[in-house]
Design an enzyme around this catalytic site. Structure first.
Site, PDB file in Angstrom:
ATOM      1  N   CYS A  89      26.339  30.907  42.881  1.00  0.00           N
ATOM      2  CA  CYS A  89      26.874  31.946  43.627  1.00  0.00           C
ATOM      3  C   CYS A  89      28.264  31.700  44.131  1.00  0.00           C
ATOM      4  O   CYS A  89      29.189  32.560  44.490  1.00  0.00           O
ATOM      5  CB  CYS A  89      25.875  32.051  45.051  1.00  0.00           C
ATOM      6  SG  CYS A  89      24.230  32.382  44.608  1.00  0.00           S
ATOM      7  N   HIS A 101      29.828  35.540  51.016  1.00  0.00           N
ATOM      8  CA  HIS A 101      28.632  35.834  49.825  1.00  0.00           C
ATOM      9  C   HIS A 101      27.580  36.699  50.513  1.00  0.00           C
ATOM     10  O   HIS A 101      26.966  36.346  51.659  1.00  0.00           O
ATOM     11  CB  HIS A 101      27.830  34.354  49.480  1.00  0.00           C
ATOM     12  CG  HIS A 101      26.890  34.389  48.855  1.00  0.00           C
ATOM     13  ND1 HIS A 101      27.041  35.260  47.635  1.00  0.00           N
ATOM     14  CD2 HIS A 101      25.807  33.827  48.706  1.00  0.00           C
ATOM     15  CE1 HIS A 101      26.124  35.025  46.869  1.00  0.00           C
ATOM     16  NE2 HIS A 101      25.204  34.213  47.396  1.00  0.00           N
ATOM     17  N   ASN A 160      21.675  40.040  46.645  1.00  0.00           N
ATOM     18  CA  ASN A 160      22.604  38.816  46.134  1.00  0.00           C
ATOM     19  C   ASN A 160      22.733  39.151  44.696  1.00  0.00           C
ATOM     20  O   ASN A 160      21.909  38.841  43.797  1.00  0.00           O
ATOM     21  CB  ASN A 160      21.814  37.584  46.434  1.00  0.00           C
ATOM     22  CG  ASN A 160      22.357  36.364  46.041  1.00  0.00           C
ATOM     23  OD1 ASN A 160      23.427  36.558  45.444  1.00  0.00           O
ATOM     24  ND2 ASN A 160      22.119  35.192  46.465  1.00  0.00           N
TER      25      ASN A 160
END
Length: 330
Positions: free
Chosen positions: A116, A256, A286
């Site tokens: 990520c 994020h 996500n």
């Protein structure tokens, strides 16, 4: 003496599949509910790639938009960096496929894997290459088909992830977002908290590895959450400290997009009103490496980002990896 070079983002683009997987649909797939998912994650829906959409094809679409916005010729791109943990193949690199399809035949290309945090790792490399004078125009692509490694019978993970791609052109010429600093970190002591066990050389693909679901991502969510807020705060403060910018001078925070609770906690630690925190988690979930850059592009499209505004990016992922970057509009 030559004028010092300054790396800046001069073009952005993103791509999101049309197919939507909403919480109501998930209710028919696993034991969960829309209320439970929204209250714990803030996610209402996520985008899902179809059988003809791949990490490369999504990345190509995002890249073409970024190149067009930057107003450069693909032949002038010197380097392509693709951040992904779901490449089309172990080899060749997804970067090589994207290079071919966007017509950047003069560019070197490679993939990097920082989960990520991948976009920020790529941004750091691009900044170093541009400011050293090794390259003039670098294309970063962060693209993920996370649905290809999610077990849709595991309610702890399948509610979280979606697919999507983003791209940025980094150059020392033109106007855009100056990359003031990128601060990165890794702690391999917690590498087991978020992992894709199978498919590498340690656990190659076999009939047994498939049956035992080794090719789906595994995550210890509570442990990941526990580390995420603390480490992203630390990375962000380190980044700001390196360039002498105070927390009060942050114009926008782009975190994020993993979980609304993490996002809210980060905002509180910096004393930022939620209106100054750009969020896409509710509609995309996500999307791993691409998430922070998708949110950045939407911020630039939808909000009035003024000259000298400071945008702070923060991310956290498997590895464990983390990073923060300060961008200033020029």
């Amino acid at each position: 003496m030559d004028k010092a070079k300054t790396a800046r983002i001069i073009g952005c683009g993103s791509y999101l599949p049309e197919k939507i997987l909403d919480n109501k649909k998930l209710e028919s797939m696993v034991e969960t509910s829309d209320e439970w998912i929204v209250s714990r994650t803030g996610i209402s829906e996520r985008r899902m790639a179809n059988a003809e959409e791949h990490t490369s094809t999504m990345g190509i679409s995002a890249a073409k938009k970024a190149i067009a916005q930057a107003k450069i010729d693909p032949l002038d791109i010197d380097l392509i960096i693709v951040a992904t943990c779901t490449p089309d193949y172990l080899f060749p690199s997804t970067g090589a496929i994207i290079q071919r399809e966007v017509g950047a035949k003069n560019a070197a290309a490679f993939d990097l894997q920082a989960a990520c945090t991948g976009y920020l790792f790529a941004l750091s490399i691009a900044k170093g290459y541009i400011e050293s004078g090794n390259y003039k125009n670098i294309l970063i692509v962060a693209s993920e088909k996370i649905s290809s490694i999610v077990d849709y019978k595991d309610r702890n993970t399948c509610i979280l992830f979606g697919d999507g791609a983003s791209a940025s052109v980094i150059s020392d010429e033109g106007k855009g977002l100056e990359i003031r600093n990128v601060s990165l970190g890794t702690d391999g002591n917690h590498a087991n908290l978020l992992i894709l066990p199978g498919g590498g050389s340690r656990i190659p693909s076999t009939e047994e590895s498939v049956k035992s679901k080794k090719h789906y991502l595994k995550m210890e969510g509570r442990e990941v959450f526990k580390h995420a807020v603390r480490i992203m705060e630390s990375a962000a403060k380190q980044c700001l400290g390196r360039v002498g910018v105070s927390e009060e001078e942050i114009s926008w925070l782009v975190p994020h997009q993993a979980n609304i609770r993490i996002i809210t906690a980060i905002a509180k630690r910096f004393g930022l009103p939620i209106e100054k925190v750009y969020r896409t988690v509710h509609k995309y979930g996500n999307t791993s490496a691409s998430g922070v850059a998708i949110a950045l592009e939407e911020l630039l499209q939808e909000k009035n980002v003024a000259k000298n505004d400071n945008i702070l990016l923060v991310a956290f992922g498997s590895g464990l990896t983390w990073g923060a970057s300060l961008l200033t509009q020029n």
